[in-house]
Design an enzyme around this catalytic site. Structure first.
Site, short mmCIF file in Angstrom:
data_model
loop_
_atom_site.label_atom_id
_atom_site.label_comp_id
_atom_site.label_asym_id
_atom_site.label_seq_id
_atom_site.Cartn_x
_atom_site.Cartn_y
_atom_site.Cartn_z
N ALA A 132 0.89 -1.25 0.08
CA ALA A 132 -0.11 0.02 0.03
C ALA A 132 0.92 1.19 -0.04
O ALA A 132 0.65 2.40 -0.44
CB ALA A 132 -0.81 0.02 1.34
N GLU A 168 12.00 -10.53 -9.93
CA GLU A 168 13.32 -10.77 -9.63
C GLU A 168 14.04 -10.98 -8.16
O GLU A 168 14.87 -11.82 -7.97
CB GLU A 168 14.09 -10.18 -10.54
CG GLU A 168 13.61 -9.93 -12.12
CD GLU A 168 12.59 -9.27 -12.65
OE1 GLU A 168 11.57 -8.80 -11.61
OE2 GLU A 168 12.44 -8.85 -13.54
N1 THU Z 1 7.80 -5.52 -11.82
C1 THU Z 1 8.57 -6.60 -11.60
O1 THU Z 1 8.27 -7.39 -10.76
N2 THU Z 1 9.58 -6.97 -12.42
C2 THU Z 1 10.21 -6.23 -13.41
O2 THU Z 1 11.21 -6.33 -13.77
C3 THU Z 1 9.21 -5.18 -13.96
C4 THU Z 1 8.18 -4.51 -12.84
C5 THU Z 1 6.58 -5.52 -11.15
C6 THU Z 1 6.85 -4.21 -10.16
C7 THU Z 1 5.17 -3.70 -10.04
O3 THU Z 1 4.70 -4.70 -9.05
C8 THU Z 1 4.65 -4.21 -11.33
O4 THU Z 1 5.53 -5.02 -12.03
C9 THU Z 1 4.11 -2.94 -12.18
O5 THU Z 1 5.48 -2.19 -12.24
#
Ligand code: THU
Length: 134
Positions: free
Chosen positions: A48, A57
């Site tokens: 939140a 990752e």
């Molecule tokens: N996100 C990831 O988990 N890995 C990435 O490399 C790109 C973005 C997630 C972060 C957030 O929870 C959502 O994707 C939108 O940005």
């Protein structure tokens, strides 16, 4: 190029269902293979207080480290609805760099399968890594 690791891609896609992404509605699943052949998975975990959320990752790397793995041999990232490539964000490219090298394959998938394949060197050229500190 080597054959893509389909098992890893499938594990990343399966993991997407466990993402905690109530704010972005953008699920990401990651599966990585370590130097022992073991697979570790992770998902994005949002918060939140938005900046406190973490990427998939980071979750998968934490799982690998906890299990004793120290090298990313290959990593698959599956995210979004497949309309665009879900390549790792800049910070995650550096996270992968810590345990990989320029030849580490990064497989990018959507919910329906593999979409593109890169190496870490493609996505993070001339990177700074642990070797710089030795
Ligand atoms: N996100 C990831 O988990 N890995 C990435 O490399 C790109 C973005 C997630 C972060 C957030 O929870 C959502 O994707 C939108 O940005």
């Amino acid at each position: 190029m080597e054959q893509p690791d389909n098992e890893l891609v499938e594990a990343a896609i399966t993991a997407m269902a466990k993402a905690y992404a109530p704010y972005s509605h953008f699920p990401v699943g990651v599966a990585l293979r370590d130097e022992t052949g073991a697979t570790h998975v992770g998902v994005n975990v949002e918060n939140a207080a938005y900046p406190v959320g973490n990427c998939a990752e980071a979750s998968a790397i934490a799982a690998m480290v906890m299990a004793g793995g120290r090298k990313i041999v290959s990593i698959a990232v599956a995210g979004g609805d497949g309309s665009m490539l879900c390549t790792p964000c800049g910070a995650c490219r550096q996270r992968i760099r810590e345990f990989g090298d320029q030849n580490t394959p990064i497989l990018v998938a959507g919910p329906d399968g593999l979409k593109a394949s890169f190496t870490l060197g493609d996505l993070l050229p001339e990177s700074f890594g642990p070797e710089n500190l030795t």
